[in-house]
Design a protein around this motif. Structure first.
Motif, PDB file in Angstrom:
ATOM      1  N   LYS B 287       0.844  -1.190   0.000  1.00  0.00           N
ATOM      2  CA  LYS B 287       0.000   0.000   0.000  1.00  0.00           C
ATOM      3  C   LYS B 287       0.885   1.248   0.000  1.00  0.00           C
ATOM      4  CE  LYS B 287      -4.105  -0.981   2.001  1.00  0.00           C
ATOM      5  NZ  LYS B 287      -4.748  -1.466   3.212  1.00  0.00           N
ATOM      6  N   ASN B 288       1.943   1.212   0.816  1.00  0.00           N
ATOM      7  CA  ASN B 288       2.855   2.348   0.877  1.00  0.00           C
ATOM      8  C   ASN B 288       3.551   2.578  -0.454  1.00  0.00           C
ATOM      9  OD1 ASN B 288       2.274   2.808   3.487  1.00  0.00           O
ATOM     10  ND2 ASN B 288       4.147   1.923   4.331  1.00  0.00           N
ATOM     11  N   ASP B 289       3.872   1.467  -1.111  1.00  0.00           N
ATOM     12  CA  ASP B 289       4.633   1.599  -2.370  1.00  0.00           C
ATOM     13  C   ASP B 289       3.727   1.802  -3.574  1.00  0.00           C
ATOM     14  OD1 ASP B 289       6.655   1.040  -0.711  1.00  0.00           O
ATOM     15  OD2 ASP B 289       7.059  -0.980  -1.431  1.00  0.00           O
ATOM     16  N   ASN B 290       2.413   1.929  -3.340  1.00  0.00           N
ATOM     17  CA  ASN B 290       1.450   2.011  -4.437  1.00  0.00           C
ATOM     18  C   ASN B 290       1.580   0.841  -5.390  1.00  0.00           C
ATOM     19  OD1 ASN B 290       0.107   4.323  -3.719  1.00  0.00           O
ATOM     20  ND2 ASN B 290       1.776   5.591  -4.510  1.00  0.00           N
ATOM     21  N   ALA B 291       1.867  -0.350  -4.805  1.00  0.00           N
ATOM     22  CA  ALA B 291       2.033  -1.533  -5.644  1.00  0.00           C
ATOM     23  C   ALA B 291       0.735  -2.325  -5.689  1.00  0.00           C
ATOM     24  CB  ALA B 291       3.160  -2.402  -5.091  1.00  0.00           C
ATOM     25  N   ASP B 293      -1.954  -1.697  -7.435  1.00  0.00           N
ATOM     26  CA  ASP B 293      -2.726  -1.625  -8.672  1.00  0.00           C
ATOM     27  C   ASP B 293      -3.010  -3.025  -9.179  1.00  0.00           C
ATOM     28  OD1 ASP B 293      -2.510   1.019  -8.449  1.00  0.00           O
ATOM     29  OD2 ASP B 293      -0.861   1.224  -9.894  1.00  0.00           O
ATOM     30  N   GLN B 298      -6.921  -4.353  -2.978  1.00  0.00           N
ATOM     31  CA  GLN B 298      -7.480  -3.004  -2.949  1.00  0.00           C
ATOM     32  C   GLN B 298      -9.003  -3.028  -2.956  1.00  0.00           C
ATOM     33  OE1 GLN B 298      -6.177  -0.930  -6.380  1.00  0.00           O
ATOM     34  NE2 GLN B 298      -6.842  -2.506  -7.797  1.00  0.00           N
TER      35      GLN B 298
END
Lengths: 316, 502
Positions: B287-291, B293, B298
């Motif tokens: 979540k922190n790394d925006n991984a 997707d 999500q």
């Protein structure tokens, strides 16, 4: 040993279910021709068009309100058979061998009330016996006057002859005899006796019940392998002709011998079972491979039957 | 007949990409391969305090940046202060500012860290050659002599630094070193001597992580560059390398804390060790790394739990394919056992089996009455559906009255499937007798039980949801089994008479 070794089975040319499905049914039976065999009414019409003898068609019922016409159809006959057009595995077949003053009797002498007949036909029309529960048509056929040559070999039912036709060649045959255990039905898994028949002569080779070798019919005690199917050549011809008619490469033909009309084609099967190998006491693969190795041929029905009698006899 | 090569290539591709995707998930995103795995995490509190002078104050505090630890959560509290977190090329800093600071001021920074296992300090780019330190005239001769002596005994930057560190901490130091140490701290001297040879080196600070420690201070270390990597030295005690429990706080080589408009500034650290679920941690990190997707994580929780159920179906299907194609077990209805197994997951196995048998046997009894009525097929099955609902309602009520809470889960059975099962069994009974009903029904329940056991294993549930690549592997296996032309296990028994002779 509890299980057979796969390598021994392979060496003996035994065809397994998976190989049958992929290498034979999948490869040689085009999907679009299935309805020719899955719908018995279509098979019957095709057979008539090709001059293949079939049991008499008394009539068909395709609507629920048509059920009321049945007495009018059958009351003048000696007996009749009601079967679903799209049924499989012998399911939903009602056999009436005696009609007396509008009363119906099954082969074992039990009476069938008209309301039971109606219910049976209604079930057939609703698709109870058809693959996938699709609505169906009930076929009313004349009773087969089966050849007395099988007297004492079959208990209550009509003996039928199953032949495997591969690319038009009859390659393995079996006679199915009903027993008390099979309740008059000719399905081997229900306890009918299967007798392997020599393609060349029509004579019995080897017999099994419940996958175990037997020598005598369990109910009549007649010696099974001394059986000889009469009119064997006509039978082979008729079955072999079914190849041109259905255009299916791997085909099971079910036929019966009528006292008066000779061999009649009962039905065709695009997915014939494998019990015929057990009845013959040998695997079917060598014969299948033999035909495959011949490549494309332009042989007539007569030539094919003659070829098969030479090459696919158990003694060859 | 067309070639089977493309097919096998496709299967191999599916298999490889499925395994690769799963391994990538496991290693790159640290999603644990086994369920219930725990990881250690560290909660570190930094307290910056200073005395305000009544002037505008600005506090610039360096934030930790260590490849060996990943920041899970960080936050800063400081009522009344403006706060910005800057992230420039050199380091990350928190900058607190206020118009007027009077008296003792306390600012807090909290961070939760998890170890990454990456304890090497890889340099992104080659650092610039440092400016050569200009020694005071009194020290120059001693320094040059000491440096040359070590230089001649070394081969690389690293061995030079190692040798130098050894000399600085030798029991009997040379006179040159002794002289230099009188006016330089060991770390500073170490850096200056390295810089004299153009070797990049910088002073960094780190924190020793120990559970439940309070009021800890940062310790100083020296990082020396060699061949794409920074090496850690401590010239104060002559040690080399990275201690296990060290968190590098500031690696910029600049100051940790700058306070403008305040005096007596200091920073204290306290820390706490914690264990948390490895899976939850991995998801937080993603979540922190925006991984996240295109990931199921999500989705809202409700949809996630729905998918947890749906993603079990491939396992059940695989089981059915295996048992039918390779073993040869007959079931009534191809995938009915999977649906029954899904119901078992809700009801648990024993309750499910008992409930299923109860409903089907009651249904068969009622169905035998319905068959007397000469109904049309559709209305007969519809009647069976309604009766099944009635039976389920009755059993639920009865089990509630008797206080059997297990009985309440009976409602999870798919009712239309049950009605069809009853209808099929009833026809089977009429046509082939009760024995065949037991054989086929038993086969279906056997397959359903095996499918349930496979689907309810916790590690299976963990894998199918967290490693979506596994579904490609299942697809490959199903395709492969679809090409299997060998004998089924039960055929070896069936065809036994054909193997004995010859």
């Amino acid at each position: 040993m509890f299980l057979a070794s796969p390598s021994v089975l392979k060496r003996n040319g035994v065809l397994g279910m998976n190989k049958r499905n992929i290498d034979y049914i999948g490869r040689y039976n085009p999907r679009k021709y299935y309805k020719r065999v899955d719908d018995k009414l279509t098979t019957k019409q095709l057979a008539l068009a090709n001059n293949i003898a079939v049991p008499d068609l008394i009539g068909t019922v395709s609507e629920q309100h048509g059920i009321a016409d049945i007495p009018a159809m059958v009351n003048d006959t000696d007996g009749f058979v009601i079967k679903p057009s799209k049924g499989s595995g012998g399911k939903g077949i009602l056999v009436v061998t005696k009609v007396e003053h509008g009363r119906y009797y099954k082969p074992n002498g039990q009476e069938v009330t008209p309301s039971e007949v109606y219910r049976h036909v209604s079930n057939v029309l609703s698709g109870l016996f058809s693959l996938g529960g699709k609505p169906d048509v009930a076929i009313v056929e004349g009773l087969i006057q089966f050849d007395p040559v099988f007297d004492g070999y079959s208990y209550e039912g009509v003996p039928d002859i199953r032949l495997i036709i591969f690319k038009g060649f009859p390659i393995m045959g079996m006679l199915r005899l009903s027993t008390a255990a099979s309740d008059g039905k000719a399905n081997l898994h229900q306890g009918a006796v299967g007798v392997g028949i020599d393609i060349a002569t029509g004579k019995g080779l080897h017999a099994v019940q419940f996958d175990q070798p037997v020598d005598y019919h369990p109910d009549t005690q007649k010696k099974l392998i001394s059986i000889a199917v009469p009119q064997w050549d006509t039978l082979l011809h008729t079955a072999s002709m079914a190849y041109e008619m259905s255009e299916l490469g791997y085909l099971g033909t079910d036929m019966v011998l009528d006292k008066n009309k000779g061999p009649l084609l009962l039905e065709l099967n695009a997915r014939p079972g494998l019990a015929i190998q057990i009845a013959n006491g040998r695997g079917i693969l060598p014969n299948l491979r033999h035909v495959e190795n011949m490549g494309n041929h332009n042989m007539t029905v007569e030539e094919r039957v003659a070829y098969a009698k030479i090459h696919f006899s158990a003694n060859s | 007949m067309h070639s089977k090569k493309p097919f096998y290539i496709l299967v191999a591709l599916l298999f490889i990409s499925g395994i690769a995707a799963s391994v990538y998930r496991g290693i790159e995103h640290s999603v644990p391969f086994l369920p219930g795995k725990q990881v250690q995490s560290w909660a570190v509190d930094a307290k910056v305090s200073f005395q305000g002078t009544g002037e505008p104050a600005e506090v610039s505090f360096s934030l930790p940046e260590d490849p060996a630890y990943e920041i899970l959560v960080e936050n800063a509290t400081s009522p009344g202060y403006g706060l910005t977190i800057t992230d420039n090329a050199i380091d990350r800093r928190a900058i607190w500012s206020i118009r007027r600071a009077v008296g003792i001021q306390d600012l807090y920074y909290k961070v939760t860290l998890i170890p990454t296992g990456q304890d090497k300090l890889i340099a992104d780019k080659t650092p610039d050659t440092p400016a050569v330190y200009k020694w005071p005239a009194t020290e120059q001769a001693a320094a040059e002599q000491a440096i040359e002596e070590v230089w001649s005994k070394s081969a690389t930057n690293l061995s030079f630094a190692q040798q130098l560190n050894k000399d600085l901490n030798a029991n009997e130091r040379s006179q040159n070193i002794e002289l230099l140490l009188t006016s330089n701290s060991p770390n500073k001297l170490f850096i200056r001597m390295l810089h004299s040879k153009g070797i990049p080196a910088k002073e960094v600070s780190g924190l020793y992580l120990e559970d439940q420690r309070r009021r800890q201070q940062l310790s100083n270390f020296v990082e020396v560059y060699n061949d794409g990597q920074w090496h850690l030295f401590n010239a104060e005690d002559g040690s080399q390398g990275r201690p296990d429990n060290l968190l590098l706080w500031d690696r910029s080589g600049t100051s940790v804390l700058d306070v403008i408009g305040g005096v007596n500034s200091q920073v204290n650290f306290s820390m706490l060790q914690d264990t948390r679920s490895a899976l939850a941690t991995a998801i937080d990190v993603m979540k922190n790394d925006n991984a996240l997707d295109f990931s199921l994580y999500q989705l809202p929780l409700e949809e996630q739990s729905l998918f947890k159920g749906i993603l079990l179906i491939p396992i059940g299907v695989l089981m059915v394919v295996f048992l039918r194609v390779l073993i040869g077990i007959k079931t009534s209805g191809t995938f009915m056992p999977v649906l029954i197994a899904l119901a078992f997951i809700q009801t648990t196995l024993i309750t499910g089996l008992v409930g299923f048998l109860l409903i089907v046997s009651f249904g068969l009894m009622i169905r035998s009455y319905l068959s007397e009525l000469n109904l049309l097929l559709i209305s007969r099955i519809s009647a069976v559906i309604i009766v099944v609902i009635g039976i389920i309602g009755l059993f639920t009520l009865l089990s509630y009255k008797f206080g059997l809470s297990e009985g309440l889960t009976i409602t999870f059975f798919p009712m239309i499937i049950l009605a069809w099962t009853i209808e099929r069994m009833s026809i089977l009974w009429e046509e082939e007798g009760p024995k065949e009903v037991v054989v086929q029904g038993g086969g279906s329940l056997f397959v359903a039980t095996l499918a349930y056991l496979a689907m309810s294993a916790t590690w299976v549930q963990h894998w199918v949801f967290n490693f979506l690549g596994i579904h490609l592997v299942i697809l490959a296996l199903v395709l492969l089994m679809g090409q299997y032309t060998g004998y089924r296990l039960l055929e070896l028994k069936r065809f036994r008479p054909l193997a004995g002779e010859k």
